[in-house]
Design a protein around this motif. Structure first.
Motif, PDB file in Angstrom:
ATOM      1  N   GLN A  45       0.831  -1.203   0.000  1.00 31.21           N
ATOM      2  CA  GLN A  45       0.000   0.000   0.000  1.00 31.21           C
ATOM      3  C   GLN A  45       0.871   1.260   0.000  1.00 31.21           C
ATOM      4  O   GLN A  45       0.550   2.226  -0.691  1.00 31.21           O
ATOM      5  CB  GLN A  45      -0.951  -0.008   1.195  1.00 31.21           C
ATOM      6  CG  GLN A  45      -2.008  -1.092   1.138  1.00 31.21           C
ATOM      7  CD  GLN A  45      -2.911  -0.955  -0.067  1.00 31.21           C
ATOM      8  OE1 GLN A  45      -3.217   0.128  -0.512  1.00 31.21           O
ATOM      9  NE2 GLN A  45      -3.343  -2.089  -0.588  1.00 31.21           N
ATOM     10  N   GLU A  74       2.297   1.789  -3.456  1.00 27.54           N
ATOM     11  CA  GLU A  74       1.280   2.265  -4.405  1.00 27.54           C
ATOM     12  C   GLU A  74       1.039   3.755  -4.232  1.00 27.54           C
ATOM     13  O   GLU A  74       0.729   4.461  -5.187  1.00 27.54           O
ATOM     14  CB  GLU A  74      -0.006   1.488  -4.224  1.00 27.54           C
ATOM     15  CG  GLU A  74      -1.012   1.777  -5.313  1.00 27.54           C
ATOM     16  CD  GLU A  74      -2.233   0.916  -5.230  1.00 27.54           C
ATOM     17  OE1 GLU A  74      -2.829   0.670  -6.295  1.00 27.54           O
ATOM     18  OE2 GLU A  74      -2.621   0.504  -4.133  1.00 27.54           O
ATOM     19  N   GLN A  75       1.194   4.274  -3.032  1.00 29.55           N
ATOM     20  CA  GLN A  75       0.969   5.701  -2.752  1.00 29.55           C
ATOM     21  C   GLN A  75       2.114   6.576  -3.243  1.00 29.55           C
ATOM     22  O   GLN A  75       1.952   7.791  -3.370  1.00 29.55           O
ATOM     23  CB  GLN A  75       0.767   5.925  -1.255  1.00 29.55           C
ATOM     24  CG  GLN A  75      -0.420   5.193  -0.673  1.00 29.55           C
ATOM     25  CD  GLN A  75      -1.734   5.567  -1.346  1.00 29.55           C
ATOM     26  OE1 GLN A  75      -1.984   6.731  -1.600  1.00 29.55           O
ATOM     27  NE2 GLN A  75      -2.560   4.581  -1.617  1.00 29.55           N
TER      28      GLN A  75
END
Length: 120
Positions: free
Chosen positions: A115, A118-119
């Motif tokens: 996550q 992905e950011q």
């Protein structure tokens, strides 16, 4: 535990640029890469978020979280993996709850790391 898992493994070959799975697919297997190299892609990024090398496994996070696939995983070279189906994995959890606990801890770490990537 290893014997129970080993008899359930299925060998599968993926050609270069072949897909192990795509974003939003229903999770059916955990994959153990034995030959080649694969990359993990988000649904929006063109560049890979992560590389999967021989000896690594992937695909357990979504099974454990009971969610659709978060990423697309594609073979970057001709690749071979051993696949463990969702049902045999769950049967192992019933018999070996400490295995499920260990895998859940690792899956949470992978989820948080993915996550964050992905950011970026």
């Amino acid at each position: 535990l290893l014997i129970k898992i080993a008899v359930c493994l299925e060998s599968k070959v993926y050609p270069m640029k072949g897909y192990f799975y795509r974003y939003d697919d229903h999770p059916r297997h955990v994959f153990f890469l034995v030959l080649g190299r694969a990359c993990k892609y988000s649904r929006v990024a063109k560049d890979p978020l992560d590389t999967v090398e021989v000896g690594e496994h992937f695909g357990e996070v979504e099974i454990l979280n009971r969610q659709a696939r978060f990423f697309t995983v594609r073979a970057e070279t001709d690749s071979q993996c051993l696949r463990l189906g969702k049902e045999p994995l769950m049967a192992c959890f019933d018999e070996f709850p400490e295995f499920e606990e260990d895998l859940r801890e690792r899956a949470q770490e992978v989820f948080v790391t993915d996550q964050a990537r992905e950011q970026e």
